[in-house]
Write a protein that holds these residues in place. Structure first.
Motif, PDB file in Angstrom:
ATOM      1  N   GLY A  24      21.050  18.129  38.324  1.00  0.00           N
ATOM      2  CA  GLY A  24      22.376  17.345  38.516  1.00  0.00           C
ATOM      3  C   GLY A  24      22.619  16.098  37.784  1.00  0.00           C
ATOM      4  O   GLY A  24      21.628  15.285  37.647  1.00  0.00           O
ATOM      5  N   SER A  25      23.826  15.757  37.753  1.00  0.00           N
ATOM      6  CA  SER A  25      24.109  14.848  36.623  1.00  0.00           C
ATOM      7  C   SER A  25      25.240  14.090  37.557  1.00  0.00           C
ATOM      8  O   SER A  25      25.552  14.385  38.713  1.00  0.00           O
ATOM      9  N   GLY A  26      25.748  12.905  36.959  1.00  0.00           N
ATOM     10  CA  GLY A  26      26.707  12.220  37.744  1.00  0.00           C
ATOM     11  C   GLY A  26      28.050  12.997  37.956  1.00  0.00           C
ATOM     12  O   GLY A  26      28.845  13.054  38.819  1.00  0.00           O
ATOM     13  N   ASP A  27      28.465  13.831  36.929  1.00  0.00           N
ATOM     14  CA  ASP A  27      29.558  14.643  36.816  1.00  0.00           C
ATOM     15  C   ASP A  27      29.332  16.022  37.815  1.00  0.00           C
ATOM     16  O   ASP A  27      30.483  16.322  38.552  1.00  0.00           O
ATOM     17  N   ARG A  28      28.196  16.616  37.714  1.00  0.00           N
ATOM     18  CA  ARG A  28      28.095  17.727  38.435  1.00  0.00           C
ATOM     19  C   ARG A  28      26.662  17.618  38.920  1.00  0.00           C
ATOM     20  O   ARG A  28      25.830  18.118  38.688  1.00  0.00           O
ATOM     21  N   ASP A  47      20.382  13.886  40.133  1.00  0.00           N
ATOM     22  CA  ASP A  47      19.158  13.745  39.650  1.00  0.00           C
ATOM     23  C   ASP A  47      18.967  12.528  38.583  1.00  0.00           C
ATOM     24  O   ASP A  47      17.709  11.950  38.250  1.00  0.00           O
ATOM     25  N   GLU A  48      19.993  12.011  37.951  1.00  0.00           N
ATOM     26  CA  GLU A  48      19.907  10.857  37.058  1.00  0.00           C
ATOM     27  C   GLU A  48      19.693   9.451  37.826  1.00  0.00           C
ATOM     28  O   GLU A  48      18.909   8.861  37.232  1.00  0.00           O
ATOM     29  N   LYS A  49      20.387   9.389  38.868  1.00  0.00           N
ATOM     30  CA  LYS A  49      20.026   8.256  39.610  1.00  0.00           C
ATOM     31  C   LYS A  49      18.907   8.385  40.661  1.00  0.00           C
ATOM     32  O   LYS A  49      18.353   7.680  41.539  1.00  0.00           O
ATOM     33  N   GLN A  50      18.385   9.420  41.087  1.00  0.00           N
ATOM     34  CA  GLN A  50      17.366   9.982  41.889  1.00  0.00           C
ATOM     35  C   GLN A  50      17.833   9.615  43.412  1.00  0.00           C
ATOM     36  O   GLN A  50      17.084   9.043  43.936  1.00  0.00           O
ATOM     37  N   LYS A  51      18.976  10.130  43.865  1.00  0.00           N
ATOM     38  CA  LYS A  51      19.677   9.651  44.983  1.00  0.00           C
ATOM     39  C   LYS A  51      20.443  10.714  45.587  1.00  0.00           C
ATOM     40  O   LYS A  51      20.888  11.747  44.761  1.00  0.00           O
TER      41      LYS A  51
END
Length: 118
Positions: A24-28, A47-51
């Motif tokens: 997962g990214s910020g966009d999707r 998943d980028e921010k692990q949140k």
């Protein structure tokens, strides 16, 4: 290896294969689905921010009664409503090693009807 251990081993192998390709990214962000014997949990994770951005569960909900299929429909529509409120339109589906059939498909279809795009 007995039958139950083999089932769990195969599930973990399928899960790791899926997770190696799905992120997962910020966009999707990633829509992760967990199905136990009596409850269903869905989370939208960046998943980028692990949140965890949004989550929905059938645990402790008095509005959710009936079969597991009914619970999957309710959780799918609830996660779509919460995602719309958080301004999330597109997600990538993480089925956690489960087949895209039955409860997983019901949850995904209810989320699609609620406005999420996969």
């Amino acid at each position: 290896m007995n039958r139950l251990a083999l089932k769990l081993h195969n599930l973990s192998k399928r899960k790791s294969r899926i997770r190696s390709k799905v992120s997962g990214s910020g966009d999707r962000p990633r829509l992760s689905i967990f199905i136990s014997n009596s409850h269903i949990v869905a989370q939208i994770i960046d998943d980028e921010k692990q949140k965890t951005l949004v989550h929905s569960t059938s645990v402790g909900q008095k509005a959710v009664t009936g079969t597991m299929f009914d619970k999957a429909l309710w959780v799918g529509s609830d996660i779509a409503k919460k995602a719309k409120a958080a301004k999330i339109n597109q997600v990538v589906l993480d089925r956690n090693g489960k087949l895209y059939h039955g409860r997983v498909k019901a949850l995904a279809d209810a989320a699609r009807q609620g406005g999420l795009k996969f």
